[in-house]
Enzyme design. Structure first.
Site, short mmCIF file in Angstrom:
data_model
loop_
_atom_site.label_atom_id
_atom_site.label_comp_id
_atom_site.label_asym_id
_atom_site.label_seq_id
_atom_site.Cartn_x
_atom_site.Cartn_y
_atom_site.Cartn_z
N GLY A 150 4.12 -0.31 2.17
CA GLY A 150 4.25 -0.70 0.78
C GLY A 150 5.09 -1.96 0.66
CB CYS A 151 5.38 -4.50 -2.02
SG CYS A 151 5.48 -3.42 -3.47
CE1 TYR A 152 10.42 -3.00 -5.44
CE2 TYR A 152 9.06 -1.08 -5.90
CZ TYR A 152 9.76 -2.19 -6.34
OH TYR A 152 9.80 -2.49 -7.68
CB THR A 154 7.09 -5.06 3.38
OG1 THR A 154 5.87 -4.36 3.66
CG2 THR A 154 7.09 -6.39 4.14
CD GLU A 243 8.85 -5.65 -3.59
OE1 GLU A 243 7.95 -5.26 -4.36
OE2 GLU A 243 8.95 -5.28 -2.41
#
Length: 345
Positions: A150-152, A154, A243
Site C-alpha cells: 500500500g502507499c502508506y 511503502t 504522501e
C-alpha cells in the site's frame, strides 16, 4: 514486436490503473494488449481519461472475463480488495502484479479480521512475494505473484525498515502521522471526497484501526525478529497526489547515527534518496515520479528522533512500484520506464 512483454491491466478506469497505463505507454519492453473495466466496457481510455486522447491505439476497455490470458505475459491487478483475488485466482499462465491488498498479508485470518471477510483465495498467499522492491529483489525474479505494498506502508517501511533491522530504534514505541492526497481514496463517488468536503481542510480517518497497519507491522516484525506494534494516524489533505509520513521513534543513538544507517542502506538505490542534513522532505520533490525522499531530525525530547519520508502515492506508492517489480520479475533493468523526473511546480 517479439521483444515486448504483453500485459493486461485490470481496473484501468481507476486512478492506479490509469497511472499504470500512463507509465507503461513509454516502457520500451511493454505492449499493452488488454484493458479491463467491467462497468465501462466498450469505452476507450480517452472517453474516461481525457489525457489519453493522444493515444488512440490503446485497446478498448473490455470485461475481464473476455480477455484471452493465454496470450498475456503479465497481469496488473488494479482492482479493489477481495474483487482482485477472486478474479486473479481464476487466471493461470501469466505472472501477476497485484496492486490491491489481497496478497500483502501472509495470514488469511489476519486478512479476514482487517478486511471484513474471508480471503477469496487463501491458497495463493504462499505464492505471493511482498513487493516492496528495495527489500524484495532476491525473491521477485522467481515470483508468481508480486503483492505491491500500500502507499502508506511503502513510505513508512522505507523510512523505518533499515533502522529496525539495525536495532537503531526501539521497536516498542513508534508513532506515525501520515498525510495523503485525495487520489489515495480512489475514484468512486464518496460524499467525504467531494470538493466542498476536502478543500481548505485536513481531517484524520481510520483512527487507531487503519487497514494498512497490519501490513506495516508484519514487515517491521520480520525485520526486527519480534512483534512490532505501531501507532498510525492517516490524514486526508486537499491535494490530488502525494504522501508524507512523519515517524516519531525512540533511539539511544541520536539522529546523526540514524542518518548513517539510512545512508548506508540507500546510497546505491536509484529511487530512494536521503536528503542533505536539515532538508525537510516535501511531496513537491517527488510529484509524478517513482522517487522517494527522506531525512532524519533530532527531537527536542532526549532519546527521540523524527524520520520523514515523501512519495507520490500513485507512482512509488502504487503503479510505479508495480512496474519496478515487473522489471525485476522479467529480468529487465529496474529503472526501465520509470526514469521520469519529478514534476515541479
Amino acid at each position: 514486436m517479439t521483444d515486448r512483454y504483453r500485459i493486461a491491466v485490470l481496473g484501468a478506469s481507476g486512478y492506479t490503473g490509469a497511472d499504470l497505463v500512463r507509465l507503461a505507454l513509454t516502457h520500451p519492453r511493454i505492449e499493452i494488449v488488454a484493458l479491463a473495466a467491467n462497468a465501462k466496457a466498450g469505452q476507450t481510455m480517452a472517453q474516461i481519461w481525457p489525457h489519453f486522447a493522444p493515444y488512440p491505439n490503446l485497446p478498448v476497455l473490455v470485461k475481464a472475463d473476455s480477455i484471452d490470458f493465454a496470450q498475456i505475459d503479465a497481469v496488473f491487478g488494479c482492482l479493489p480488495h477481495a474483487a482482485s483475488a477472486e478474479l486473479l485466482s481464476t487466471i493461470t499462465g501469466p505472472r501477476i502484479i497485484d496492486l490491491s491488498a489481497d496478497f500483502r498479508l501472509k495470514d488469511a485470518a489476519t486478512y479476514a479480521a482487517w478486511y471484513g471477510g474471508a480471503h477469496p483465495a487463501p491458497a495463493l498467499l504462499a505464492q505471493a512475494v511482498y513487493g516492496l522492491t528495495e527489500f524484495a529483489r532476491d525473491a521477485l525474479p522467481a515470483a508468481r505473484i508480486a503483492a505491491c505494498p500500500g502507499c502508506y506502508p511503502t513510505a513508512v517501511l522505507l523510512a523505518l525498515l533499515p533502522l529496525v533491522a539495525a536495532h537503531a530504534i526501539s521497536a516498542d514505541n513508534i508513532t506515525v502521522n501520515a498525510l495523503s492526497g485525495v487520489s489515495g481514496a480512489g475514484r468512486s463517488l464518496k460524499e467525504a471526497n467531494l470538493f466542498p468536503e476536502v478543500a481548505e481542510a485536513v481531517h484524520p480517518y481510520g483512527i487507531g484501526h487503519h487497514r494498512h497497519m497490519p501490513e506495516m507491522e508484519q514487515e517491521l516484525s520480520l525485520r526486527a525478529g519480534r512483534d512490532v506494534r505501531i501507532s498510525f494516524t492517516p490524514h486526508l489533505v486537499p491535494m490530488n497526489r502525494g504522501e508524507l509520513v512523519t515517524c516519531i521513534v525512540e533511539t539511544q543513538h541520536g539522529a546523526d547515527y540514524l542518518r548513517e544507517v539510512l545512508a548506508d542502506a540507500y546510497t546505491r538505490e536509484p529511487f530512494v534518496h536521503l536528503l542533505p542534513a536539515g532538508v525537510a522532505p516535501a511531496t513537491r520533490m517527488v510529484r509524478g515520479s517513482n522517487h522517494v525522499v527522506l531525512n532524519v531530525f533530532a527531537d527536542r525530547v532526549p532519546g527521540r528522533a523524527i524520520v520523514i519520508a515523501a512519495i507520490d502515492n500513485l507512482v512509488k506508492g502504487s503503479s510505479g512500484q508495480a512496474i519496478q517489480n515487473f522489471n525485476l520479475m522479467f529480468g529487465l533493468p529496474e529503472t526501465m520506464g520509470l526514469e521520469q523526473a519529478p514534476l515541479f511546480p
